[in-house]
Design an enzyme around this catalytic site. Structure first.
Site, PDB file in Angstrom:
ATOM      1  N   THR A   1       0.916  -1.178  -0.045  1.00 53.45           N
ATOM      2  CA  THR A   1       0.059   0.127   0.021  1.00 53.45           C
ATOM      3  C   THR A   1       0.929   1.195  -0.058  1.00 53.45           C
ATOM      4  OG1 THR A   1      -1.959  -1.008   1.122  1.00 53.45           O
ATOM      5  CG2 THR A   1      -1.850   1.112   1.430  1.00 53.45           C
TER       6      THR A   1
ATOM      7  N   THR B   1      -5.248  -2.029  -2.636  1.00 54.00           N
ATOM      8  CA  THR B   1      -5.014  -1.480  -1.383  1.00 54.00           C
ATOM      9  C   THR B   1      -6.059  -1.666  -0.448  1.00 54.00           C
ATOM     10  OG1 THR B   1      -5.462   0.708  -1.690  1.00 54.00           O
ATOM     11  CG2 THR B   1      -3.120   0.037  -2.237  1.00 54.00           C
TER      12      THR B   1
ATOM     13  N   GLU C   1     -10.451   0.502   4.804  1.00 55.23           N
ATOM     14  CA  GLU C   1      -9.706   1.680   4.415  1.00 55.23           C
ATOM     15  C   GLU C   1      -8.387   1.268   3.821  1.00 55.23           C
ATOM     16  OE1 GLU C   1     -10.085   5.019   4.585  1.00 55.23           O
ATOM     17  OE2 GLU C   1     -11.907   4.859   5.650  1.00 55.23           O
ATOM     18  N   CYS C   2      -8.097   2.187   2.703  1.00 52.41           N
ATOM     19  CA  CYS C   2      -6.882   1.772   2.011  1.00 52.41           C
ATOM     20  C   CYS C   2      -5.598   2.522   2.746  1.00 52.41           C
ATOM     21  CB  CYS C   2      -6.898   2.446   0.600  1.00 52.41           C
ATOM     22  SG  CYS C   2      -6.919   4.069   0.584  1.00 52.41           S
ATOM     23  N   GLY C   3      -5.737   3.193   3.551  1.00 48.34           N
ATOM     24  CA  GLY C   3      -4.759   3.892   4.392  1.00 48.34           C
ATOM     25  C   GLY C   3      -4.362   5.142   4.059  1.00 48.34           C
TER      26      GLY C   3
END
Length: 206
Positions: free
Chosen positions: A113, A191, A198-200
């Site tokens: 990610t 991601t 959440e992808c971050g």
């Protein structure tokens, strides 16, 4: 800025009015997109106010063929001032080194990610140095986003504005239909993998 007062005032406004407020205050605004299913809404709203608004696209290299065609068509239809950022290493390199997309919630996926989204996003923001960032996130997408306000200040000092935060998926789809805008039905984000995860990116800047 007094964010508590501002968010109280903006809570009564439509997404279009929030975008207009943002672009009137901003000196160096940007909007980001992943060309996901409903992204045409914010891009249409924002570019009706400021046609040359920089549109930052972090292209991970893992989009579906449908997503890339959708992106091409929307860039042309809305005449977007598109700014594309890619990871430092290619998908082929990561496939060889990582063996594809790592399993979620592992250190390997965290690094993946970082490589395909967080690093190019940080590079884009460093290049454009915006004071306001428009994003299409909504509360109904993830548990984390339910705790956000329309305007928040990021760790880096610029303001994240989420005009659609209080809209539902149905609200967005009605806007798309009313404005003859497309919906991308075959979207994939490596991601996130799971839709409500959440992808971050937003957790990293909060």
């Amino acid at each position: 800025m007094d964010l508590e007062t501002i968010n109280g005032e903006l809570a009564e406004l439509s997404p279009q009015e929030i975008i207009r407020w943002t672009l009137q205050k901003a000196g160096k605004p940007v909007v980001t997109t992943n060309f996901g299913p409903h992204e045409a809404a914010i891009l249409h709203m924002a570019t009706r106010v400021q046609p040359d608004l920089p549109v930052i696209w972090i292209d991970s290299g893992y989009g579906t063929e449908a997503t890339y065609r959708f992106a091409r068509d929307l860039i042309q239809k809305l005449e977007l001032n598109i700014q594309v950022y890619h990871p430092e290493y290619s998908r082929a390199y990561r496939d060889a080194i990582m063996g594809g997309v790592p399993e979620v919630d592992t250190p390997e996926h965290d690094e993946f990610t970082r490589q395909v989204k967080l690093e190019p996003f940080g590079r884009a923001m460093q290049t454009f140095a915006p004071d306001f960032w428009l994003t299409a996130i909504r509360k109904d997408q993830t548990a984390f986003r339910q705790g956000l306000e329309v305007v928040s200040k990021t760790k880096e000092g610029y303001y994240r504005v989420a005009p659609l935060l209080n809209w539902t998926e149905l609200d967005v789809e009605e806007y798309l239909v009313m404005n003859d805008l497309p919906i991308e039905e075959d979207y994939y984000d490596p991601t996130k993998v799971i839709g409500n995860r959440e992808c971050g990116l937003h957790t990293s800047v909060s």
